[in-house]
Design a protein around this motif. Structure first.
Motif, PDB file in Angstrom:
ATOM      1  N   GLU A   1       0.834  -1.193   0.000  1.00 53.52           N
ATOM      2  CA  GLU A   1       0.000   0.000   0.000  1.00 53.52           C
ATOM      3  C   GLU A   1       0.871   1.246   0.000  1.00 53.52           C
ATOM      4  N   ASP A   2       0.472   2.215  -0.791  1.00 53.32           N
ATOM      5  CA  ASP A   2       1.150   3.509  -0.840  1.00 53.32           C
ATOM      6  C   ASP A   2       0.091   4.547  -1.193  1.00 53.32           C
ATOM      7  N   PRO A   3      -0.383   5.295  -0.194  1.00 53.27           N
ATOM      8  CA  PRO A   3      -1.461   6.259  -0.459  1.00 53.27           C
ATOM      9  C   PRO A   3      -1.133   7.231  -1.580  1.00 53.27           C
ATOM     10  N   ALA A   4       0.147   7.559  -1.741  1.00 50.01           N
ATOM     11  CA  ALA A   4       0.528   8.524  -2.775  1.00 50.01           C
ATOM     12  C   ALA A   4       0.388   7.949  -4.180  1.00 50.01           C
ATOM     13  N   ARG A   5       0.348   6.622  -4.288  1.00 47.38           N
ATOM     14  CA  ARG A   5       0.273   5.993  -5.609  1.00 47.38           C
ATOM     15  C   ARG A   5      -0.877   4.982  -5.667  1.00 47.38           C
ATOM     16  N   SER A   6      -1.897   5.204  -4.881  1.00 51.24           N
ATOM     17  CA  SER A   6      -2.994   4.235  -4.781  1.00 51.24           C
ATOM     18  C   SER A   6      -3.695   4.014  -6.122  1.00 51.24           C
ATOM     19  N   ALA A   7      -3.867   5.079  -6.912  1.00 50.60           N
ATOM     20  CA  ALA A   7      -4.558   4.932  -8.206  1.00 50.60           C
ATOM     21  C   ALA A   7      -3.736   4.072  -9.153  1.00 50.60           C
ATOM     22  N   GLU A   8      -2.427   4.335  -9.227  1.00 53.64           N
ATOM     23  CA  GLU A   8      -1.565   3.550 -10.115  1.00 53.64           C
ATOM     24  C   GLU A   8      -1.514   2.091  -9.691  1.00 53.64           C
ATOM     25  N   LEU A   9      -1.442   1.874  -8.377  1.00 47.64           N
ATOM     26  CA  LEU A   9      -1.363   0.506  -7.871  1.00 47.64           C
ATOM     27  C   LEU A   9      -2.638  -0.266  -8.185  1.00 47.64           C
ATOM     28  N   ALA A  10      -3.784   0.356  -7.961  1.00 47.48           N
ATOM     29  CA  ALA A  10      -5.059  -0.318  -8.198  1.00 47.48           C
ATOM     30  C   ALA A  10      -5.252  -0.627  -9.681  1.00 47.48           C
TER      31      ALA A  10
ATOM     32  N   VAL B   1       4.307   2.570 -12.115  1.00 50.04           N
ATOM     33  CA  VAL B   1       3.487   2.019 -11.031  1.00 50.04           C
ATOM     34  C   VAL B   1       4.076   2.364  -9.668  1.00 50.04           C
ATOM     35  N   PHE B   2       5.376   2.149  -9.509  1.00 47.83           N
ATOM     36  CA  PHE B   2       5.985   2.300  -8.186  1.00 47.83           C
ATOM     37  C   PHE B   2       6.817   3.570  -8.028  1.00 47.83           C
ATOM     38  N   GLY B   3       6.993   4.327  -9.101  1.00 46.37           N
ATOM     39  CA  GLY B   3       7.618   5.628  -8.977  1.00 46.37           C
ATOM     40  C   GLY B   3       9.108   5.628  -8.722  1.00 46.37           C
ATOM     41  N   PHE B   4       9.813   4.570  -9.136  1.00 47.96           N
ATOM     42  CA  PHE B   4      11.263   4.556  -8.966  1.00 47.96           C
ATOM     43  C   PHE B   4      11.914   5.559  -9.927  1.00 47.96           C
ATOM     44  N   GLY B   5      13.069   6.093  -9.510  1.00 44.66           N
ATOM     45  CA  GLY B   5      13.821   6.986 -10.370  1.00 44.66           C
ATOM     46  C   GLY B   5      14.593   6.213 -11.425  1.00 44.66           C
ATOM     47  N   PHE B   6      14.950   6.897 -12.501  1.00 48.93           N
ATOM     48  CA  PHE B   6      15.655   6.210 -13.583  1.00 48.93           C
ATOM     49  C   PHE B   6      17.036   5.677 -13.180  1.00 48.93           C
ATOM     50  N   PRO B   7      17.769   6.328 -12.280  1.00 50.07           N
ATOM     51  CA  PRO B   7      19.025   5.711 -11.838  1.00 50.07           C
ATOM     52  C   PRO B   7      18.806   4.342 -11.188  1.00 50.07           C
ATOM     53  N   GLU B   8      17.761   4.223 -10.378  1.00 51.76           N
ATOM     54  CA  GLU B   8      17.458   2.932  -9.735  1.00 51.76           C
ATOM     55  C   GLU B   8      16.994   1.913 -10.771  1.00 51.76           C
ATOM     56  N   ILE B   9      16.190   2.362 -11.712  1.00 50.21           N
ATOM     57  CA  ILE B   9      15.685   1.450 -12.752  1.00 50.21           C
ATOM     58  C   ILE B   9      16.828   0.956 -13.616  1.00 50.21           C
ATOM     59  N   ALA B  10      17.736   1.866 -13.992  1.00 49.51           N
ATOM     60  CA  ALA B  10      18.881   1.484 -14.820  1.00 49.51           C
ATOM     61  C   ALA B  10      19.721   0.412 -14.133  1.00 49.51           C
TER      62      ALA B  10
END
Length: 310
Positions: free
Chosen positions: A90-99, A126-135
């Protein structure tokens, strides 16, 4: 906090990432367990445990997804994701994307992406990771990940409906749908279905299911309303329940064991799709399972019996 405690604290996130990448509860759980094994045996001291474990579970899931895509080409009948009762993260800031991202419709759209596109989209959108972390997670440059994100987002946007229903509207429409099913109200059901509605069943060759999709208001309405008298005849029940964040139901035999699940896609005030999963390999995490073939045999007997009484 010990490494084990840190891992357990992040387990819901890791599972949620893996499930969206794999569309499988069992495979996601295995990916999380493999992530723990790698974490436990690694000598790396990460600056961010969250980023490190998210990267590991992503890499494990990509490897699984690549082999799974080959297996799915040989799958018997339509393939659907494993039903998910509750998303643990659960992440209230991203609840719409998660659902939105856990729905059957979204997971099927994700199937169209390459493994890398899927991973980048899930981590970023969906989870809002930054591109450095994704890379770091997918072992590509930030520039390459940005390109992958653009392509993935374009594919997802092309397949998404323009008018999505809010939660209250979905629940109200689902309640009317199941009332019409119970009442055998074909006309009432027609009013709830989109003109191009489809019904798809996933048995995987391991349980009786629709051999192919059923399309159109009249065909779907007649098929769905024919179920309830037969289910009643064998003591089975239809229990409304939220699955994959969407309205749905579970079907149980007379002893309460699970026969299958049903989920509804609601778009622009109409039901666009009815998806049923009866493959037992995809249902064990939801509870004790019924013998679907035995139930099908009972249903055939009930159908023959109802035919003789008319």
């Amino acid at each position: 906090m010990t490494p084990a405690e840190e891992f357990e604290d992040l387990r819901p996130l890791l599972f949620s990432i893996a499930y969206r990448l794999l569309g499988s509860v069992s495979e996601a759980e295995d990916a999380v367990q493999e992530t723990w094994v790698r974490y436990q045996t690694s000598t790396t001291q990460p600056k961010s445990v969250k980023a490190y474990l998210s990267a590991v579970v992503t890499r494990v899931s990509i490897d699984v997804l690549r082999s799974a895509r080959v297996r799915r080409e040989e799958y018997v009948g339509p393939w659907l994701p494993e039903p998910l009762a509750t998303d643990p993260y659960e992440d209230p800031a991203r609840s719409a994307e998660l659902a939105d991202s856990v729905s059957m419709a979204a997971l099927l759209l994700l199937e169209r992406l390459s493994p890398l596109e899927r991973a980048v989209f899930v981590l970023r959108d969906v989870f809002g990771f930054g591109f450095p972390e994704i890379a770091a997670a997918v072992d590509r440059s930030e520039a390459a990940c940005r390109q992958l994100a653009v392509r993935a987002r374009r594919h997802m946007d092309d397949g998404r409906p323009r008018f999505a229903a809010d939660r209250e509207e979905r629940e109200q429409l689902a309640a009317r749908f199941f009332d019409a099913v119970r009442d055998g109200d074909v006309d009432g059901l027609r009013e709830l279905l989109a003109a191009d509605v489809q019904m798809v069943g996933d048995g995987g060759g391991k349980a009786p299911a629709l051999a192919k999709g059923v399309y159109g208001v009249d065909n779907v309405a007649r098929l769905v309303t024919s179920f309830m008298p037969l289910l009643d005849a064998v003591g089975a029940t239809l229990e409304p329940r939220t699955l994959n964040g969407q309205p749905g139901a579970v079907v149980r035999d007379r002893d309460g064991a699970l026969i299958g699940t049903m989920t509804l896609d609601v778009l622009d005030g109409r039901i666009q799709a009815v998806r049923s999963v009866v493959n037992p390999d995809k249902l064990g995490h939801l509870g004790p399972l019924s013998d679907a073939w035995a139930v099908a045999h009972e249903l055939r007997r009930a159908r023959r019996g109802s035919g003789r009484t008319r």
